[in-house]
Enzyme design. Structure first.
Site, PDB file in Angstrom:
ATOM      1  N   SER A  31     -18.178 -18.509 -41.834  1.00 31.14           N
ATOM      2  CA  SER A  31     -19.622 -18.391 -41.693  1.00 31.14           C
ATOM      3  C   SER A  31     -19.993 -18.373 -40.210  1.00 31.14           C
ATOM      4  O   SER A  31     -19.541 -17.493 -39.484  1.00 31.14           O
ATOM      5  CB  SER A  31     -20.313 -19.522 -42.456  1.00 31.14           C
ATOM      6  OG  SER A  31     -21.672 -19.223 -42.686  1.00 31.14           O
ATOM      7  N   ASP A 175     -20.397 -15.368 -48.155  1.00 32.60           N
ATOM      8  CA  ASP A 175     -20.040 -16.382 -47.160  1.00 32.60           C
ATOM      9  C   ASP A 175     -18.780 -17.165 -47.543  1.00 32.60           C
ATOM     10  O   ASP A 175     -18.639 -17.636 -48.671  1.00 32.60           O
ATOM     11  CB  ASP A 175     -21.226 -17.347 -47.034  1.00 32.60           C
ATOM     12  CG  ASP A 175     -21.178 -18.214 -45.810  1.00 32.60           C
ATOM     13  OD1 ASP A 175     -20.204 -18.948 -45.641  1.00 32.60           O
ATOM     14  OD2 ASP A 175     -22.143 -18.164 -45.019  1.00 32.60           O
TER      15      ASP A 175
END
Length: 275
Positions: A31, A175
């Protein structure tokens, strides 16, 4: 935004105090960490990367997003309710992410590209983590994966329900935090491990597992010296309540730099003790 700025600041602060970690044998990014991984492995000096966080003229062209953590957690809990295992939870999150209206994928990819000093993979080992939105399985992108670096970072940063899943070779990805916030298990086998996590210390373990404590225990069991840096009180205040707000970058970067300097002795001791 808060995570990228803070992590960058921490690394610069450590370097200020003589702890330069850019020679690490492996850098893993998830991320926000995926953007930082691409940035610090680009060859651009750390001081220049810091200026890209604190100087408005140099900052990436980000898309503001509203984000309320308690509401988001409640929404995710509803999405995964009744799932039998972690893989099904991630599949449900991936399916939900593909249905939620967001900004166009092209617009999001342009924002990701503006973060990166280089679009070329570095000639060194790095790993960027995402999750296949359909299968729920973790995917590791690296210089040998044949995937564009911008696409890999866009996938790792595709917060479900906020940003569009990234399309790569006919697959959609969300993500990497949908598997684990840090994915620190990818450092198994390395002697010295530094984990820079923008999550507050003591954060709840995600419902699908992959908690940091479990990863750290496994690393230490295998003989690794592990140091973990979480945001301290000043950094948390600077990062604010919306981690996706571009306006927090300057404050978060400066707070991270100050914390990095304060953490230098503890971090250096941990690395020296293993080498």
């Amino acid at each position: 935004m808060a995570g990228i700025a803070w992590e960058t600041g921490v690394l610069v602060g450590l370097a200020d105090a003589g702890v330069d970690l850019l020679g690490a044998d492996l850098i893993v990014g998830t991320s926000a960490g995926s953007a930082v991984t691409a940035q610090v492995s680009s060859g651009l000096p750390l001081e220049d990367l810091f200026r890209r966080q604190v100087d408005p003229a140099l900052q990436a062209r980000e898309i503001p997003a509203e984000f309320d953590l308690p509401t988001y957690v409640t929404t995710i809990a509803g999405v995964i309710a009744g799932a039998e295992d972690a893989l099904e939870m991630r599949r449900r999150v991936g399916a939900w992410a593909r249905e939620v209206p967001t900004v166009p994928e092209k617009e999001r990819q342009e924002a990701i590209a503006s973060r990166l000093p280089s679009f070329d993979w570095p000639e060194r080992p790095i790993a960027i983590v995402a999750v296949d939105a359909e299968t729920g399985e973790r995917r590791i992108f690296d210089p040998e994966s044949g995937v564009d670096l911008v696409d890999a970072v866009a996938a790792s940063c595709a917060v479900p329900g906020i940003w569009p899943p990234a399309s790569i070779d006919g697959r959609r990805y969300v993500d990497g935090g949908a598997h684990s916030n840090e994915n620190a298990d990818l450092a198994l086998g390395y002697d010295r491990v530094l984990i820079v996590s923008p999550m507050p210390a003591g954060s709840p373990v995600p419902p699908w597992g992959g908690g940091l404590g479990e990863n750290v225990e496994a690393l230490r069991h295998r003989g690794s010296t592990v140091t973990v840096i979480h945001p301290d009180e000043a950094s948390l205040a600077a990062m604010g309540t919306n981690p996706l707000d571009p306006s927090v970058r300057e404050a978060a970067a400066h707070a991270g730099r100050g914390q990095g300097r304060r953490e230098a002795d503890r971090t250096a001791d941990g690395w020296r003790s293993a080498g």
